[in-house]
Design a protein around this motif. Structure first.
Motif, PDB file in Angstrom:
ATOM      1  N   MET A   1       0.690  -1.159   0.057  1.00 47.73           N
ATOM      2  CA  MET A   1      -0.089   0.233   0.015  1.00 47.73           C
ATOM      3  C   MET A   1       0.777   1.390   0.021  1.00 47.73           C
ATOM      4  O   MET A   1       1.717   1.277   0.871  1.00 47.73           O
ATOM      5  CB  MET A   1      -0.889   0.031   1.104  1.00 47.73           C
ATOM      6  CG  MET A   1      -1.671   1.152   1.439  1.00 47.73           C
ATOM      7  SD  MET A   1      -2.722   1.343   2.963  1.00 47.73           S
ATOM      8  CE  MET A   1      -3.996   0.100   2.356  1.00 47.73           C
ATOM      9  N   THR A   2       0.894   2.105  -0.919  1.00 40.18           N
ATOM     10  CA  THR A   2       1.289   3.373  -0.983  1.00 40.18           C
ATOM     11  C   THR A   2       0.885   4.380   0.004  1.00 40.18           C
ATOM     12  O   THR A   2      -0.253   4.162   0.548  1.00 40.18           O
ATOM     13  CB  THR A   2       1.108   4.024  -2.318  1.00 40.18           C
ATOM     14  OG1 THR A   2      -0.269   4.507  -2.493  1.00 40.18           O
ATOM     15  CG2 THR A   2       1.560   3.075  -3.468  1.00 40.18           C
ATOM     16  N   PHE A   3       1.737   5.491   0.397  1.00 39.86           N
ATOM     17  CA  PHE A   3       1.207   6.485   1.311  1.00 39.86           C
ATOM     18  C   PHE A   3      -0.127   7.159   0.975  1.00 39.86           C
ATOM     19  O   PHE A   3      -1.007   7.243   1.579  1.00 39.86           O
ATOM     20  CB  PHE A   3       2.047   7.487   1.562  1.00 39.86           C
ATOM     21  CG  PHE A   3       1.817   8.724   2.484  1.00 39.86           C
ATOM     22  CD1 PHE A   3       1.550   8.530   3.840  1.00 39.86           C
ATOM     23  CD2 PHE A   3       1.274   9.688   1.695  1.00 39.86           C
ATOM     24  CE1 PHE A   3       1.207   9.596   4.635  1.00 39.86           C
ATOM     25  CE2 PHE A   3       0.813  10.761   2.554  1.00 39.86           C
ATOM     26  CZ  PHE A   3       0.784  10.775   3.960  1.00 39.86           C
TER      27      PHE A   3
ATOM     28  N   LEU B   1      -2.689 -19.972   5.493  1.00 38.49           N
ATOM     29  CA  LEU B   1      -2.327 -18.559   5.431  1.00 38.49           C
ATOM     30  C   LEU B   1      -1.872 -18.023   6.544  1.00 38.49           C
ATOM     31  O   LEU B   1      -2.690 -18.117   7.582  1.00 38.49           O
ATOM     32  CB  LEU B   1      -3.496 -17.835   4.829  1.00 38.49           C
ATOM     33  CG  LEU B   1      -3.214 -16.153   4.740  1.00 38.49           C
ATOM     34  CD1 LEU B   1      -2.077 -15.652   4.025  1.00 38.49           C
ATOM     35  CD2 LEU B   1      -4.696 -15.622   4.347  1.00 38.49           C
ATOM     36  N   ASP B   2      -0.616 -17.464   6.876  1.00 39.48           N
ATOM     37  CA  ASP B   2      -0.361 -17.182   8.272  1.00 39.48           C
ATOM     38  C   ASP B   2      -1.003 -15.577   8.196  1.00 39.48           C
ATOM     39  O   ASP B   2      -0.571 -14.832   7.624  1.00 39.48           O
ATOM     40  CB  ASP B   2       1.304 -16.959   8.265  1.00 39.48           C
ATOM     41  CG  ASP B   2       1.734 -18.237   8.728  1.00 39.48           C
ATOM     42  OD1 ASP B   2       1.149 -19.085   9.380  1.00 39.48           O
ATOM     43  OD2 ASP B   2       2.896 -18.596   8.034  1.00 39.48           O
ATOM     44  N   LEU B   3      -1.456 -15.224   9.460  1.00 38.48           N
ATOM     45  CA  LEU B   3      -2.253 -13.803   9.420  1.00 38.48           C
ATOM     46  C   LEU B   3      -1.395 -12.726   9.809  1.00 38.48           C
ATOM     47  O   LEU B   3      -0.583 -12.920  10.815  1.00 38.48           O
ATOM     48  CB  LEU B   3      -3.594 -14.125  10.311  1.00 38.48           C
ATOM     49  CG  LEU B   3      -4.638 -15.231  10.083  1.00 38.48           C
ATOM     50  CD1 LEU B   3      -5.794 -15.136  10.865  1.00 38.48           C
ATOM     51  CD2 LEU B   3      -5.361 -14.722   8.750  1.00 38.48           C
ATOM     52  N   PRO B   4      -1.464 -11.539   9.508  1.00 40.14           N
ATOM     53  CA  PRO B   4      -0.651 -10.634   9.627  1.00 40.14           C
ATOM     54  C   PRO B   4      -1.124  -9.911  11.162  1.00 40.14           C
ATOM     55  O   PRO B   4      -0.301  -9.142  11.888  1.00 40.14           O
ATOM     56  CB  PRO B   4      -0.832  -9.540   8.706  1.00 40.14           C
ATOM     57  CG  PRO B   4      -2.437  -9.814   8.134  1.00 40.14           C
ATOM     58  CD  PRO B   4      -2.429 -11.369   8.352  1.00 40.14           C
TER      59      PRO B   4
ATOM     60  N   THR C   1      -3.906  -0.793   7.225  1.00 41.31           N
ATOM     61  CA  THR C   1      -5.149   0.420   7.357  1.00 41.31           C
ATOM     62  C   THR C   1      -5.744   0.651   8.705  1.00 41.31           C
ATOM     63  O   THR C   1      -6.171   1.560   9.155  1.00 41.31           O
ATOM     64  CB  THR C   1      -6.310   0.031   6.341  1.00 41.31           C
ATOM     65  OG1 THR C   1      -5.690  -0.105   4.839  1.00 41.31           O
ATOM     66  CG2 THR C   1      -7.509   1.035   6.313  1.00 41.31           C
ATOM     67  N   TYR C   2      -5.911  -0.618   9.461  1.00 42.16           N
ATOM     68  CA  TYR C   2      -6.608  -0.301  10.576  1.00 42.16           C
ATOM     69  C   TYR C   2      -5.560  -0.662  11.898  1.00 42.16           C
ATOM     70  O   TYR C   2      -4.785  -1.681  11.822  1.00 42.16           O
ATOM     71  CB  TYR C   2      -7.819  -1.459  10.767  1.00 42.16           C
ATOM     72  CG  TYR C   2      -8.816  -1.259   9.864  1.00 42.16           C
ATOM     73  CD1 TYR C   2     -10.014  -0.180  10.077  1.00 42.16           C
ATOM     74  CD2 TYR C   2      -8.974  -1.637   8.486  1.00 42.16           C
ATOM     75  CE1 TYR C   2     -10.876  -0.001   8.956  1.00 42.16           C
ATOM     76  CE2 TYR C   2     -10.023  -1.559   7.635  1.00 42.16           C
ATOM     77  CZ  TYR C   2     -11.146  -0.729   7.858  1.00 42.16           C
ATOM     78  OH  TYR C   2     -12.135  -0.587   7.128  1.00 42.16           O
ATOM     79  N   SER C   3      -5.941   0.042  12.925  1.00 41.56           N
ATOM     80  CA  SER C   3      -5.221  -0.284  14.175  1.00 41.56           C
ATOM     81  C   SER C   3      -5.959  -1.598  14.895  1.00 41.56           C
ATOM     82  O   SER C   3      -6.736  -1.729  14.423  1.00 41.56           O
ATOM     83  CB  SER C   3      -5.155   0.946  15.134  1.00 41.56           C
ATOM     84  OG  SER C   3      -6.837   1.267  15.781  1.00 41.56           O
TER      85      SER C   3
ATOM     86  N   ARG D   1      -2.580 -10.769   0.349  1.00 39.09           N
ATOM     87  CA  ARG D   1      -2.453  -9.311   0.039  1.00 39.09           C
ATOM     88  C   ARG D   1      -3.607  -8.392   0.913  1.00 39.09           C
ATOM     89  O   ARG D   1      -3.481  -7.402   1.202  1.00 39.09           O
ATOM     90  CB  ARG D   1      -2.621  -9.171  -1.478  1.00 39.09           C
ATOM     91  CG  ARG D   1      -1.321  -9.627  -2.186  1.00 39.09           C
ATOM     92  CD  ARG D   1      -1.472  -9.119  -3.507  1.00 39.09           C
ATOM     93  NE  ARG D   1      -2.529  -9.336  -4.307  1.00 39.09           N
ATOM     94  CZ  ARG D   1      -2.973 -10.467  -5.184  1.00 39.09           C
ATOM     95  NH1 ARG D   1      -2.122 -11.641  -5.285  1.00 39.09           N
ATOM     96  NH2 ARG D   1      -4.056 -10.651  -5.922  1.00 39.09           N
ATOM     97  N   ALA D   2      -4.847  -9.019   0.629  1.00 38.82           N
ATOM     98  CA  ALA D   2      -5.826  -8.412   1.181  1.00 38.82           C
ATOM     99  C   ALA D   2      -6.032  -8.185   2.800  1.00 38.82           C
ATOM    100  O   ALA D   2      -6.027  -7.082   3.400  1.00 38.82           O
ATOM    101  CB  ALA D   2      -7.317  -9.060   1.097  1.00 38.82           C
ATOM    102  N   PHE D   3      -5.311  -9.314   3.332  1.00 41.17           N
ATOM    103  CA  PHE D   3      -5.191  -9.161   4.946  1.00 41.17           C
ATOM    104  C   PHE D   3      -4.036  -8.057   5.462  1.00 41.17           C
ATOM    105  O   PHE D   3      -4.160  -7.492   6.336  1.00 41.17           O
ATOM    106  CB  PHE D   3      -4.778 -10.563   5.647  1.00 41.17           C
ATOM    107  CG  PHE D   3      -5.937 -11.362   5.959  1.00 41.17           C
ATOM    108  CD1 PHE D   3      -6.612 -10.977   7.321  1.00 41.17           C
ATOM    109  CD2 PHE D   3      -6.214 -12.357   5.259  1.00 41.17           C
ATOM    110  CE1 PHE D   3      -7.657 -11.581   7.526  1.00 41.17           C
ATOM    111  CE2 PHE D   3      -7.536 -13.289   5.699  1.00 41.17           C
ATOM    112  CZ  PHE D   3      -8.076 -12.653   6.570  1.00 41.17           C
ATOM    113  N   ALA D   4      -3.069  -8.095   4.441  1.00 41.78           N
ATOM    114  CA  ALA D   4      -1.751  -7.419   4.663  1.00 41.78           C
ATOM    115  C   ALA D   4      -2.287  -5.810   4.562  1.00 41.78           C
ATOM    116  O   ALA D   4      -2.071  -4.887   5.575  1.00 41.78           O
ATOM    117  CB  ALA D   4      -0.331  -7.653   3.684  1.00 41.78           C
TER     118      ALA D   4
END
Length: 235
Positions: A1-3, A104-107, A143-145, A135-138
């Motif tokens: 994800m870019t800034f 899938l190892d979750l982030p 994005t979210y705290s 990719r979606a989980f990353a």
């Protein structure tokens, strides 16, 4: 994800939608940014300065500017369909139910929906969809705290691979192929519609867009039911 994408995601999570989170800082993003600055009481510059970034990093849920409106399909849906087959073609594409499964190892850690004392760090999915889910989980992790994930319930795992039939039917569920994931089933039940479903709220838009960029489909966003569910199969 870019800034730039992070900026758009955070503005949207705070209730200042930018449309599609694509990193293109156009008039809509700048308008959302200035509205956010006014709402947060920081100097209105139209630029992502340090004070604004610090405000964006704070938890969005129930904060100023957060509207209780549905994260409907009109809210920044992608214009390109994903690579996955239609539901009617899943067996041809994925093979027999329950086969070709990977891990899938979750982030970030998730709680098991039916026993929240148990922590989930890895889930089972079909090998063809593991990388897209990664990719979606990353992106969601970026994005979210932790607090925002708890508020939304996207840290509550309600299932992935489960070889079973659809409720009340004879066809197999998308879970039978390991191509669907459920989140927080208690607050996003099968027949719970927007705005009652927690994942129908505006601060969930970046969550759904992360999945949609990977080609996955939200039944809530498409049909306004089963808001817990996302799948790697088109309707």
């Amino acid at each position: 994800m870019t800034f730039e994408q992070w900026l758009q995601s955070r503005l949207t999570a705070h209730g200042y939608p930018c449309g599609l989170i694509d990193g293109d800082i156009g008039d809509k993003t700048i308008a959302a940014l200035t509205a956010f600055q006014r709402g947060q009481g920081v100097p209105v510059s139209g630029m992502a300065d340090q004070l604004t970034i610090e405000a964006l990093r704070r938890s969005a849920s129930n904060g100023p500017g957060y509207p209780e409106r549905p994260a409907s399909s009109a809210a920044g849906k992608p214009s390109v369909a994903g690579p996955w087959p239609h539901q009617r073609d899943v067996e041809r594409f994925y093979g027999p139910v329950g086969t070709s499964q990977g891990r899938l190892d979750l982030p970030f850690p998730m709680k098991l929906a039916w026993d929240k004392r148990r922590i989930v760090t890895r889930i089972t999915l079909h090998t063809k969809v593991v990388e897209s889910a990664r990719r979606a989980f990353a992106e969601i992790a970026d994005t979210y705290s932790d607090k925002e994930r708890r508020d939304l319930g996207i840290d509550v795992f309600s299932g992935s691979l489960n070889v079973r039939r659809m409720r009340g039917g004879s066809r197999y569920s998308m879970h039978a192929w390991g191509i669907a994931i459920d989140f927080d089933n208690q607050r996003n039940g099968l027949h719970v519609k927007a705005p009652k479903a927690r994942l129908s709220h505006a601060d969930a838009v970046p969550f759904w867009q992360a999945w949609e960029r990977a080609g996955w489909v939200s039944l809530g966003r498409e049909r306004n039911f089963d808001w817990m569910h996302v799948q790697a199969a088109r309707l």
